[in-house]
Design an enzyme around this catalytic site. Structure first.
Site, short mmCIF file in Angstrom:
data_model
loop_
_atom_site.label_atom_id
_atom_site.label_comp_id
_atom_site.label_asym_id
_atom_site.label_seq_id
_atom_site.Cartn_x
_atom_site.Cartn_y
_atom_site.Cartn_z
N HIS A 121 -28.52 27.03 33.90
CA HIS A 121 -29.89 26.62 33.57
C HIS A 121 -29.92 25.09 33.57
O HIS A 121 -28.90 24.46 33.27
CB HIS A 121 -30.20 27.16 32.17
CG HIS A 121 -31.59 26.96 31.68
ND1 HIS A 121 -32.03 25.77 31.17
CD2 HIS A 121 -32.64 27.81 31.60
CE1 HIS A 121 -33.30 25.90 30.79
NE2 HIS A 121 -33.69 27.13 31.04
N ASP A 198 -22.68 28.19 27.01
CA ASP A 198 -24.11 28.29 26.77
C ASP A 198 -24.41 29.78 26.57
O ASP A 198 -24.40 30.56 27.52
CB ASP A 198 -24.84 27.72 27.99
CG ASP A 198 -26.34 27.99 27.97
OD1 ASP A 198 -26.81 28.74 27.08
OD2 ASP A 198 -27.03 27.48 28.86
N GLN A 201 -28.44 33.26 26.79
CA GLN A 201 -28.80 34.60 27.30
C GLN A 201 -27.85 35.70 26.84
O GLN A 201 -28.08 36.87 27.13
CB GLN A 201 -28.84 34.58 28.84
CG GLN A 201 -29.95 33.73 29.41
CD GLN A 201 -31.35 34.25 29.12
OE1 GLN A 201 -31.55 35.45 28.89
NE2 GLN A 201 -32.33 33.38 29.13
N LYS A 224 -34.54 33.77 21.35
CA LYS A 224 -34.24 34.82 22.33
C LYS A 224 -33.59 36.02 21.67
O LYS A 224 -33.28 37.02 22.31
CB LYS A 224 -33.32 34.27 23.43
CG LYS A 224 -34.00 33.18 24.27
CD LYS A 224 -33.13 32.80 25.44
CE LYS A 224 -33.46 31.46 26.02
NZ LYS A 224 -34.63 31.45 26.90
N CYS A 362 -35.87 27.60 35.85
CA CYS A 362 -35.07 26.41 35.44
C CYS A 362 -33.65 26.53 35.96
O CYS A 362 -32.69 26.15 35.27
CB CYS A 362 -35.07 26.21 33.92
SG CYS A 362 -36.68 26.02 33.22
N1 7TS Z 1 -29.49 28.05 28.78
C1 7TS Z 1 -29.86 29.23 29.30
C2 7TS Z 1 -28.85 30.08 30.01
C3 7TS Z 1 -31.19 29.65 29.15
O1 7TS Z 1 -31.55 30.82 29.66
C4 7TS Z 1 -32.12 28.82 28.48
C5 7TS Z 1 -33.57 29.18 28.38
C6 7TS Z 1 -31.66 27.62 27.93
C7 7TS Z 1 -30.34 27.26 28.11
C8 7TS Z 1 -32.54 26.73 27.13
O2 7TS Z 1 -32.89 27.35 25.93
P1 7TS Z 1 -33.94 26.69 24.94
O3 7TS Z 1 -34.19 27.74 23.92
O4 7TS Z 1 -33.30 25.47 24.39
O5 7TS Z 1 -35.16 26.38 25.78
N2 7TS Z 1 -34.01 30.07 29.37
C9 7TS Z 1 -35.28 30.40 29.65
C10 7TS Z 1 -35.60 31.32 30.65
O6 7TS Z 1 -34.78 31.93 31.33
N3 7TS Z 1 -36.94 31.45 30.72
O7 7TS Z 1 -37.48 30.63 29.82
C11 7TS Z 1 -36.47 29.97 29.15
#
Ligand code: 7TS
Length: 404
Positions: A121, A198, A201, A224, A362
């Site tokens: 991401h 990370d 997910q 999530k 992303c």
């Molecule tokens: N890393 C991964 C693998 C992610 O899927 C996401 C967010 C992030 C980092 C960032 O997370 P945040 O909570 O700090 O924003 N992924 C997604 C997605 O797949 N669709 O919307 C956000």
């Protein structure tokens, strides 16, 4: 076996019509829905114990502090961290990764290397690029193959005495591929490098054991995993959290301040400057309790059934291609229909009540690898059903007919 109807009754948002059709929520990869216990816990906090933490002698402040620290303990046990002070509350995965990348600016020297993967991401690419720009270090990328898997023999070759940190996701958000993180962690350590996982997910689908994994950092988001937005956790091994400088300066992260010299607070406070998202931290604890009451074995069983069913049903559609065909996958399907832009399909199926994400998710390097502008991503949670997948398949067929 999970009683899915009973589970669905825990999520009030699911029981509604969108554009006149029953909502089918398949955008769980972006954020999960919240069960009533989580929604209630937010009101309860503000109705009963709202106060600032770690600073008041008054009763409410102590109650709020205790609840916040109880929640930290819940996270600690959930991920099996050795110490509660290795659990830092953050605003999300992005914050956690930036905290570590910023800290490594004090460690990295020109010519040293940082490794990420092609499956990341943007949150796990850009902070490392910024770090490399700042320090003169070099960013190396583990390549992927057509099935969406990372090529481990290439990873082995990239690792060397120059590698200082590896940053890789546990599960890819765009394709749902589960990476062999245990292997990657052991190999990074053999090379003398630190490794950040990370887990944005992975935490909705599995319970990470950070001691068994032996990772140095594990970052994830609360939103999530049935928790509130603006919450997250960075796990860091104690020795690393001592080594890294603070990320932000301010109240709460200090021991003593004078204009000549400031000393920093002990862990975890050194990394928690300012008033945190107190309600969020506490309620993340409630979300973890909820997920554990459903049970991760049950969650995985239900989600893998949905993945298998959706893969089979979507494959009926002529011209539909699924990206990432690895066997090591969680309940995410990224697909396109030949000759049709993913955005057009997404827009039509939204009119039929179906929420999916379309675009590059992303993760532009993955889209570039496949030579596409984006995909349609259906990401399933344990509260989804096979009937909803049938609705998705029918909607995609209809959209395809309208657009061909
Ligand atoms: N890393 C991964 C693998 C992610 O899927 C996401 C967010 C992030 C980092 C960032 O997370 P945040 O909570 O700090 O924003 N992924 C997604 C997605 O797949 N669709 O919307 C956000």
């Amino acid at each position: 076996m999970l009683d899915i109807q009973k589970i669905r009754a825990d999520f009030p948002i699911l029981n509604q019509k969108v554009n006149g059709k029953p909502l089918v929520y398949f955008d769980n990869g972006a954020t999960s829905q919240k069960p009533q216990v989580v929604i209630d816990a937010i009101s309860k906090y503000y109705q009963e114990i709202n106060a600032n933490i770690h600073r008041g002698v008054h009763t409410l402040s102590q109650l709020a502090t205790d609840a916040y620290e109880v929640a930290r303990g819940k996270v600690q046990h959930h991920i099996n961290a050795k110490h509660a002070h290795e659990v830092l509350f953050t605003s999300g995965t992005t914050f956690g990764i930036n905290l570590v990348a910023n800290g490594f600016a004090a460690i990295l020297k020109p010519g040293e290397e940082v490794i990420v993967s092609h499956l990341e991401h943007h949150s796990n690419i850009v902070p490392w690029q910024m770090l490399c720009e700042k320090t003169g270090a070099t960013l190396k990328v583990i390549p992927m193959d057509e099935t969406g898997e990372l090529i481990m023999s290439e990873y082995d070759k990239l690792l060397s005495g120059k590698t200082k940190i590896v940053a890789v996701n546990h599960i890819s958000n765009a394709l749902g591929i589960i990476n062999p993180v245990k292997y990657m962690i052991d190999k990074a350590h053999e090379a003398g490098a630190a490794i950040l996982i990370d887990g944005a997910q992975s935490v909705p689908h599995l319970k990470p054991d950070v001691q068994a994994l032996d990772c140095d950092f594990y970052a994830f988001s609360g939103h999530k995993m049935c928790g509130p937005t603006g919450t997250g956790v960075l796990y860091g091994k104690e020795e690393w959290l001592h080594k890294l400088p603070p990320y932000q300066g301010g109240g709460e992260m200090i021991k003593e301040v004078s204009f000549e010299k400031t000393t920093y607070a002990d862990l975890p406070h050194k990394f928690e400057a300012g008033t945190p998202h107190i309600a969020g931290g506490i309620v993340l604890g409630a979300a973890i309790d909820y997920l554990n009451s459903v049970g991760f074995e049950n969650i995985q069983k239900q989600e893998l059934e949905l993945l298998a069913y959706a893969t089979e049903r979507l494959s009926e559609i002529e011209g539909l291609r699924i990206y990432g065909n690895s066997k090591n996958k969680t309940s995410v399907i990224s697909f396109n229909i030949e000759g049709i832009h993913p955005y057009d399909i997404g827009t039509i199926i939204d009119k039929l009540g179906i929420a999916v994400r379309t675009g590059h998710h992303c993760a532009q390097p993955i889209m570039n690898f496949f030579g596409i502008p984006g995909t349609i991503r259906a990401s399933f949670s344990f509260y989804n059903t096979k009937e909803e997948i049938d609705a998705l398949v029918e909607a995609v067929k209809k959209a395809k007919m309208m657009l061909s």
